[in-house]
Design a protein around this motif. Structure first.
Motif, PDB file in Angstrom:
ATOM      1  N   ALA A 158     -39.504  -1.370  -6.942  1.00 30.23           N
ATOM      2  CA  ALA A 158     -40.455  -1.245  -8.043  1.00 30.23           C
ATOM      3  C   ALA A 158     -39.873  -1.832  -9.315  1.00 30.23           C
ATOM      4  CB  ALA A 158     -40.809   0.223  -8.262  1.00 30.23           C
ATOM      5  N   ILE A 159     -40.741  -2.416 -10.137  1.00 27.80           N
ATOM      6  CA  ILE A 159     -40.351  -2.852 -11.475  1.00 27.80           C
ATOM      7  C   ILE A 159     -41.157  -2.014 -12.458  1.00 27.80           C
ATOM      8  CG2 ILE A 159     -40.256  -4.753 -13.110  1.00 27.80           C
ATOM      9  CD1 ILE A 159     -40.310  -6.638 -10.728  1.00 27.80           C
ATOM     10  N   LEU A 160     -40.428  -1.308 -13.329  1.00 28.51           N
ATOM     11  CA  LEU A 160     -41.103  -0.425 -14.270  1.00 28.51           C
ATOM     12  C   LEU A 160     -40.930  -0.956 -15.674  1.00 28.51           C
ATOM     13  CD1 LEU A 160     -39.620   2.895 -12.843  1.00 28.51           C
ATOM     14  CD2 LEU A 160     -41.702   1.696 -12.127  1.00 28.51           C
ATOM     15  N   ALA A 180     -46.857 -13.695  -1.467  1.00 31.75           N
ATOM     16  CA  ALA A 180     -48.251 -13.527  -1.854  1.00 31.75           C
ATOM     17  C   ALA A 180     -48.345 -12.544  -3.008  1.00 31.75           C
ATOM     18  CB  ALA A 180     -49.087 -13.044  -0.674  1.00 31.75           C
ATOM     19  N   LEU A 181     -49.265 -12.843  -3.928  1.00 30.93           N
ATOM     20  CA  LEU A 181     -49.409 -12.016  -5.122  1.00 30.93           C
ATOM     21  C   LEU A 181     -50.749 -11.299  -5.125  1.00 30.93           C
ATOM     22  CD1 LEU A 181     -48.491 -11.235  -8.102  1.00 30.93           C
ATOM     23  CD2 LEU A 181     -49.805 -13.228  -8.829  1.00 30.93           C
ATOM     24  N   ILE A 238     -47.107  -6.968  -5.930  1.00 29.70           N
ATOM     25  CA  ILE A 238     -48.312  -6.255  -6.373  1.00 29.70           C
ATOM     26  C   ILE A 238     -48.168  -5.903  -7.850  1.00 29.70           C
ATOM     27  CG2 ILE A 238     -49.864  -4.311  -5.966  1.00 29.70           C
ATOM     28  CD1 ILE A 238     -48.809  -4.089  -3.186  1.00 29.70           C
ATOM     29  N   ASP A 239     -49.117  -6.386  -8.659  1.00 26.54           N
ATOM     30  CA  ASP A 239     -49.055  -6.161 -10.101  1.00 26.54           C
ATOM     31  C   ASP A 239     -50.058  -5.079 -10.501  1.00 26.54           C
ATOM     32  OD1 ASP A 239     -48.456  -6.377 -12.745  1.00 26.54           O
ATOM     33  OD2 ASP A 239     -48.912  -8.519 -12.922  1.00 26.54           O
ATOM     34  N   LEU A 296     -42.597  -5.924  -3.542  1.00 28.25           N
ATOM     35  CA  LEU A 296     -42.119  -5.789  -4.910  1.00 28.25           C
ATOM     36  C   LEU A 296     -43.304  -5.306  -5.731  1.00 28.25           C
ATOM     37  CD1 LEU A 296     -39.766  -6.206  -6.884  1.00 28.25           C
ATOM     38  CD2 LEU A 296     -40.494  -8.566  -7.158  1.00 28.25           C
ATOM     39  N   LEU A 297     -43.136  -4.122  -6.305  1.00 29.14           N
ATOM     40  CA  LEU A 297     -44.267  -3.412  -6.882  1.00 29.14           C
ATOM     41  C   LEU A 297     -44.096  -3.266  -8.388  1.00 29.14           C
ATOM     42  CD1 LEU A 297     -46.710  -1.570  -5.980  1.00 29.14           C
ATOM     43  CD2 LEU A 297     -45.073   0.304  -6.026  1.00 29.14           C
ATOM     44  N   VAL A 298     -45.116  -3.674  -9.143  1.00 28.26           N
ATOM     45  CA  VAL A 298     -45.082  -3.492 -10.584  1.00 28.26           C
ATOM     46  C   VAL A 298     -46.053  -2.391 -10.953  1.00 28.26           C
ATOM     47  CG1 VAL A 298     -45.906  -4.518 -12.728  1.00 28.26           C
ATOM     48  CG2 VAL A 298     -44.351  -5.798 -11.267  1.00 28.26           C
TER      49      VAL A 298
END
Ligand SMILES: Nc1ncnc2c1ncn2[C@@H]1O[C@H](COP(=O)(O)OP(=O)(O)O)[C@@H](O)[C@H]1O
Ligand SMILES: [Mg+2]
Lengths: 285, 233
Positions: free
Chosen positions: B31-33, B79-80, B158-159, B187-189
């Protein structure tokens, strides 16, 4: 007279629709207006005249070759004039406007000011609804125009190419993320837009012979049709083209031939007053 | 799988990321926080090729992505799911999914993948022929995820998954993601820090364009500073 004006309106309307589809495709994908659209329409007319009359080719072959050459010319225009101007729509407007003037003068130099006419595909006439005789060439033009329009619709609705065209005109960046090479698609769709102008040109040239500046009113009408029908709407192009074709011809038959262009502008203004984004345009657009 | 080292990213003249580094291993959920405007979306745009970094490198499966266009990077298996979903509003749900399968890696298996995606999100099966613009926010988010899965990606970005969605819907989507096959790395935002930490093994924290902390999600969840700053506790 009513039925005759109606038939004439349908024939020319189908041609306007075809020319407008070419404009709409390019506007939708690239946000570019090609001011030389009418000159490419005329170029195809000259090509088919040249190939059929001077080189003695079969008319269908001459037309196909003419459209193919204009398509290639369109690719070249995109590569040399449009591509370097991305991000500045004004430049492409000016450049294609200059191109249209250059082409008009080239036609004048090469072919002279007099009308040139490729051969008719068919002769004779047909009795319509038991009431009047109508030229077979015009009927054939109507059929050919409708066939090309149908083909465009099929490609747009049913093929991968059509799918990526629709996706890219809705959200260019997303389409690129979905694997679309949008730069190459620009080039292809610009060429295709030119090819549609060319198709209109070769179909109509046997009826309305080509002159160096005869493309100007056709292109202007195509722009009017695109706005009337609603930016980016294919059905808008078809319905809008038919409306303008019919209005022009009824106006010419019952009011005056001198104001042909004026009628279509009046219709345009009336429609835009009630529906600012055109007949089939999305409201927020 | 994904290795980012020391990238500087600009939007026009303005720098939005400074020396950002990050690493994602195969099969991981990371995750990106960070708060609004921290640069999370810009970081994803750097990975997908939309905003190529001015300095630093990004490698995917060992190969540098420098110089590749977004459509080429998609082809490699990234993929986004973009912020705001960005479904093709005038196209039907199934046409949206088909667009996701446009890259060569997805096209050959289109029908099989489509079946899988519709099994993950059964509601999309019911809405198949509906124009995407008429779907609810949650359905559009499922459609955007489904579209991304259609290219059979190895790395799914995933944004803002939960943005604007009701908590029950968010929960449903997270549950569907948890059921995805092992080989899909995610990779999750998220701005919803609690959800993101809950559904990831590791997390990075981005503040004003710089990575300030990273570590196992469970550890970050227990951290007092983080709880105060992001969870309002
Ligand atoms: N399209 C854009 N053009 C210019 N600046 C932008 C654009 N999108 C975001 N920014 C700026 O870039 C910075 C990072 O934004 P972003 O990556 O969207 O952050 P986040 O996704 O974490 O909210 C912010 O300062 C924001 O104002
Ligand atoms: Mg964002």
């Amino acid at each position: 007279m009513f039925a005759l004006a109606g038939m004439n309106g349908l024939v020319i309307g189908a041609i306007y629709a075809l020319a407008a589809l070419g404009v709409s495709l390019v506007v939708g994908i690239m946000n570019v207006i090609n001011f030389a659209h009418g000159e490419l329409y005329i170029l195809a007319g000259y090509f088919s005249y040249l190939f059929a009359n001077a080189f003695g080719m079969n008319f269908a072959l001459a037309m196909t070759l003419a459209v193919a050459l204009v398509f290639l010319f369109g690719l070249l225009i995109e590569y040399t004039l449009i591509r370097p101007t991305y991000g500045n729509d004004m430049y492409s407007l000016i450049l294609t406007f200059i191109l249209s003037i250059v082409l008009q003068n080239a036609y004048l130099l090469i072919f002279g000011p007099y009308p040139n006419k490729p051969p008719n595909w068919v002769g004779g006439s047909t009795l319509i609804l038991g009431s009047f005789y109508y030229g077979n060439q015009r009927l054939a033009a109507l059929i050919a125009g409708s066939a090309v329009i149908t083909l465009v619709f099929l490609v747009i609705k049913k093929t991968w190419f059509g799918r990526i065209i629709r996706a890219t005109s809705q959200d260019r960046e997303m389409a690129e993320l979905n694997g679309v090479n949008t730069k190459r698609l620009n080039m292809l769709s610009f060429g295709l837009g030119c090819a549609l102008a060319a198709a209109a040109g070769v179909i109509l040239a046997p009826i309305f012979p080509v002159t160096p500046t005869a493309g100007v009113p056709v292109a202007l009408t195509a722009f009017v049709v695109v706005v009337l029908g609603g930016m980016g709407s294919l059905w808008g192009c078809v319905i809008g083209g038919l409306i303008i074709g019919l209005v022009e011809n009824f106006g010419a038959a019952y009011i005056s031939t001198a104001y042909k262009q004026v009628f279509s502008f009046i219709i345009l203004i009336l429609v835009l007053l009630s529906r600012p984004s055109g007949l089939f345009g999305r409201r927020e657009a | 799988m994904l290795e980012i080292s020391g990238i500087d990213v600009f939007r026009g003249e303005t720098q939005v990321l400074w020396e950002v580094s990050l690493k994602v291993r195969p099969g991981e959920r990371v995750a990106i926080l960070g708060s609004n405007g921290a640069g999370k979306s810009s970081l994803l745009a750097a990975i997908t090729g939309t905003l190529p970094p001015q300095r630093g490198t990004i490698t995917f499966k060992g190969a540098p992505l420098a110089g590749l266009k977004p459509y080429q990077i998609t082809q490699l298996g990234v993929a986004l799911v973009p912020e705001g979903r960005r479904v093709y509003r005038d196209m039907t749900a199934s046409e949206n999914l088909e667009m996701g399968a446009y890259p060569r890696r997805g096209r050959s298996q289109l029908h099989r993948t489509m079946e899988q995606v519709l099994r993950i999100f059964p509601v999309l099966d019911e809405r198949k022929h509906q124009v995407a613009g008429t779907l609810s926010g949650g359905e559009q988010q499922m459609l955007a995820i489904g579209r991304a899965l259609m290219s059979r990606p190895e790395l799914l970005l995933i944004d803002e998954l939960s943005l604007g969605l009701a908590p029950v819907i968010t929960k449903e989507i997270y549950r569907a993601l948890a059921g995805l096959v092992e080989e899909t790395t995610i990779l999750l935002v998220e701005q919803n820090v609690e959800q993101a930490l809950h559904h990831s093994q590791r997390a990075y924290i981005l503040e004003s364009g710089r990575m300030t902390r990273n570590g196992p999600s469970a550890e970050l969840m227990a951290d007092d500073d983080i709880r105060r700053a992001y969870l309002g506790l």
